[in-house]
Write a protein that holds these residues in place. Structure first.
Motif, PDB file in Angstrom:
ATOM      1  N   MET A  71       0.839  -1.210   0.000  1.00 17.24           N
ATOM      2  CA  MET A  71       0.000   0.000   0.000  1.00 17.24           C
ATOM      3  C   MET A  71       0.867   1.250   0.000  1.00 17.24           C
ATOM      4  N   GLN A  72       0.466   2.212  -0.836  1.00 16.91           N
ATOM      5  CA  GLN A  72       1.232   3.455  -0.966  1.00 16.91           C
ATOM      6  C   GLN A  72       1.358   4.172   0.373  1.00 16.91           C
ATOM      7  N   ILE A  73       0.281   4.176   1.116  1.00 20.75           N
ATOM      8  CA  ILE A  73       0.225   4.907   2.383  1.00 20.75           C
ATOM      9  C   ILE A  73       1.268   4.400   3.375  1.00 20.75           C
ATOM     10  N   LEU A  74       1.695   3.149   3.188  1.00 17.92           N
ATOM     11  CA  LEU A  74       2.656   2.562   4.124  1.00 17.92           C
ATOM     12  C   LEU A  74       4.094   2.727   3.655  1.00 17.92           C
ATOM     13  N   LYS A  75       4.266   3.251   2.453  1.00 19.12           N
ATOM     14  CA  LYS A  75       5.627   3.391   1.935  1.00 19.12           C
ATOM     15  C   LYS A  75       6.313   4.599   2.553  1.00 19.12           C
ATOM     16  N   ARG A  76       7.615   4.470   2.657  1.00 17.24           N
ATOM     17  CA  ARG A  76       8.401   5.515   3.287  1.00 17.24           C
ATOM     18  C   ARG A  76       8.292   6.813   2.504  1.00 17.24           C
ATOM     19  N   GLY A  77       8.142   7.892   3.222  1.00 15.98           N
ATOM     20  CA  GLY A  77       8.112   9.187   2.576  1.00 15.98           C
ATOM     21  C   GLY A  77       6.829   9.491   1.835  1.00 15.98           C
ATOM     22  N   ASN A  78       5.828   8.637   2.010  1.00 13.27           N
ATOM     23  CA  ASN A  78       4.554   8.856   1.345  1.00 13.27           C
ATOM     24  C   ASN A  78       3.931  10.175   1.793  1.00 13.27           C
ATOM     25  N   ARG A  79       3.553  10.998   0.822  1.00 15.32           N
ATOM     26  CA  ARG A  79       2.925  12.276   1.156  1.00 15.32           C
ATOM     27  C   ARG A  79       1.695  12.540   0.322  1.00 15.32           C
ATOM     28  N   LEU A  80       1.453  11.671  -0.641  1.00 14.08           N
ATOM     29  CA  LEU A  80       0.352  11.916  -1.562  1.00 14.08           C
ATOM     30  C   LEU A  80      -0.988  11.784  -0.838  1.00 14.08           C
ATOM     31  N   SER A  81      -1.866  12.771  -1.044  1.00 17.85           N
ATOM     32  CA  SER A  81      -3.109  12.790  -0.271  1.00 17.85           C
ATOM     33  C   SER A  81      -4.193  11.907  -0.884  1.00 17.85           C
ATOM     34  N   ILE A  82      -4.002  11.505  -2.145  1.00 28.17           N
ATOM     35  CA  ILE A  82      -4.928  10.569  -2.777  1.00 28.17           C
ATOM     36  C   ILE A  82      -4.100   9.474  -3.420  1.00 28.17           C
ATOM     37  N   THR A  83      -4.364   8.231  -3.058  1.00 28.50           N
ATOM     38  CA  THR A  83      -3.613   7.121  -3.659  1.00 28.50           C
ATOM     39  C   THR A  83      -4.573   6.010  -4.063  1.00 28.50           C
ATOM     40  N   PRO A  84      -4.248   5.326  -5.159  1.00 29.27           N
ATOM     41  CA  PRO A  84      -5.072   4.196  -5.566  1.00 29.27           C
ATOM     42  C   PRO A  84      -4.893   3.014  -4.612  1.00 29.27           C
ATOM     43  N   VAL A  85      -5.953   2.271  -4.445  1.00 28.21           N
ATOM     44  CA  VAL A  85      -5.948   1.064  -3.616  1.00 28.21           C
ATOM     45  C   VAL A  85      -6.393  -0.080  -4.518  1.00 28.21           C
ATOM     46  N   THR A  86      -5.729  -1.214  -4.429  1.00 26.67           N
ATOM     47  CA  THR A  86      -6.160  -2.335  -5.266  1.00 26.67           C
ATOM     48  C   THR A  86      -7.427  -2.957  -4.693  1.00 26.67           C
ATOM     49  N   GLU A  87      -8.127  -3.676  -5.566  1.00 22.00           N
ATOM     50  CA  GLU A  87      -9.348  -4.336  -5.102  1.00 22.00           C
ATOM     51  C   GLU A  87      -9.015  -5.341  -4.003  1.00 22.00           C
ATOM     52  N   HIS A  88      -7.889  -5.988  -4.160  1.00 22.38           N
ATOM     53  CA  HIS A  88      -7.469  -6.957  -3.147  1.00 22.38           C
ATOM     54  C   HIS A  88      -7.233  -6.278  -1.802  1.00 22.38           C
ATOM     55  N   GLU A  89      -6.555  -5.134  -1.834  1.00 18.37           N
ATOM     56  CA  GLU A  89      -6.304  -4.395  -0.590  1.00 18.37           C
ATOM     57  C   GLU A  89      -7.616  -3.928   0.037  1.00 18.37           C
ATOM     58  N   TRP A  90      -8.483  -3.435  -0.818  1.00 23.62           N
ATOM     59  CA  TRP A  90      -9.795  -2.955  -0.350  1.00 23.62           C
ATOM     60  C   TRP A  90     -10.542  -4.077   0.375  1.00 23.62           C
ATOM     61  N   ARG A  91     -10.642  -5.216  -0.264  1.00 21.64           N
ATOM     62  CA  ARG A  91     -11.372  -6.351   0.324  1.00 21.64           C
ATOM     63  C   ARG A  91     -10.712  -6.810   1.620  1.00 21.64           C
ATOM     64  N   CYS A  92      -9.408  -6.836   1.580  1.00 23.16           N
ATOM     65  CA  CYS A  92      -8.660  -7.282   2.743  1.00 23.16           C
ATOM     66  C   CYS A  92      -8.889  -6.356   3.936  1.00 23.16           C
ATOM     67  N   ILE A  93      -8.862  -5.064   3.695  1.00 26.11           N
ATOM     68  CA  ILE A  93      -9.051  -4.095   4.778  1.00 26.11           C
ATOM     69  C   ILE A  93     -10.461  -4.212   5.350  1.00 26.11           C
ATOM     70  N   ILE A  94     -11.448  -4.301   4.485  1.00 26.71           N
ATOM     71  CA  ILE A  94     -12.823  -4.398   4.958  1.00 26.71           C
ATOM     72  C   ILE A  94     -13.044  -5.707   5.716  1.00 26.71           C
ATOM     73  N   ARG A  95     -12.449  -6.767   5.219  1.00 25.93           N
ATOM     74  CA  ARG A  95     -12.650  -8.087   5.823  1.00 25.93           C
ATOM     75  C   ARG A  95     -11.973  -8.170   7.201  1.00 25.93           C
ATOM     76  N   ASP A  96     -10.770  -7.648   7.294  1.00 25.51           N
ATOM     77  CA  ASP A  96      -9.972  -7.934   8.490  1.00 25.51           C
ATOM     78  C   ASP A  96      -9.822  -6.771   9.470  1.00 25.51           C
ATOM     79  N   LEU A  97      -9.995  -5.543   9.007  1.00 30.74           N
ATOM     80  CA  LEU A  97      -9.612  -4.422   9.862  1.00 30.74           C
ATOM     81  C   LEU A  97     -10.747  -3.479  10.228  1.00 30.74           C
TER      82      LEU A  97
END
Length: 152
Positions: A125-151
């Motif tokens: 995930m972009q948000i977890l990368k070092r130095g990330n500052r971008l206020s809008i980042t794409p999320v993959t469908e897999h990441e989306w499902r994973c976050i909703i399912r587990d977190l």
DNA sequence: GCCAACGTTGGC
DNA sequence: GCCAACGTTGGC
């Protein structure tokens, strides 16, 4: 259908603020980064999923779910000399900055950065990368499902 | 408040 | 078009 993570400072607009707004919809003002603007201009579509992220606050993390609720249009704050988002180089004829409306869907349990980092499927995930500052980042469908399912 | 990371600006 | 200086972001 795509998925995005959009940062907001809860002191300005929190997920609660968005839910309390008319039609639970807020204009996503203040984006002043070309890459983030281009995502709104070129890639977002009405109905896309949005992870509503609270940044620059005591507990940063994903705080809710939302969706893209409009096509892009000029951000009015760029023309307002009293706004902190004022851009004197922008004109209504040639606006530099765009925004979309975002409709809050629901508040969720907060998914904190340590929780996101602990999840192997979210390592890219972009948000977890070092130095990330971008206020809008794409999320993959897999990441989306994973976050909703587990977190959330 | 610190500071690393990154984007933008502007002189050359 | 290079690149140093500066400003901003954002977690800690």
């Amino acid at each position: 259908m795509r998925y995005w993570l959009m940062k907001s400072e809860p002191d300005e607009v929190s997920i609660d603020d968005a839910l309390a707004a008319a039609n639970a919809t807020v204009p996503w003002t203040g984006v002043r980064n070309y890459q983030a603007r281009n995502f709104m201009r070129d890639a977002m579509q009405v109905g896309d999923g949005v992870l509503f992220y609270h940044s620059s606050c005591a507990e940063p993390g994903i705080a809710g779910l939302a969706e893209v609720a409009s096509t892009p249009y000029p951000d009015p704050t760029q023309f307002d000399a009293k706004s902190k988002y004022y851009d004197p180089k922008s004109t209504p004829e040639q606006p530099r900055w765009l925004l979309v409306d975002v409709k809050a869907v629901r508040k969720t349990r907060l998914a904190t950065l340590p929780q996101l980092r602990a999840h192997p499927e979210l390592a890219e995930m972009q948000i977890l990368k070092r130095g990330n500052r971008l206020s809008i980042t794409p999320v993959t469908e897999h990441e989306w499902r994973c976050i909703i399912r587990d977190l959330l």
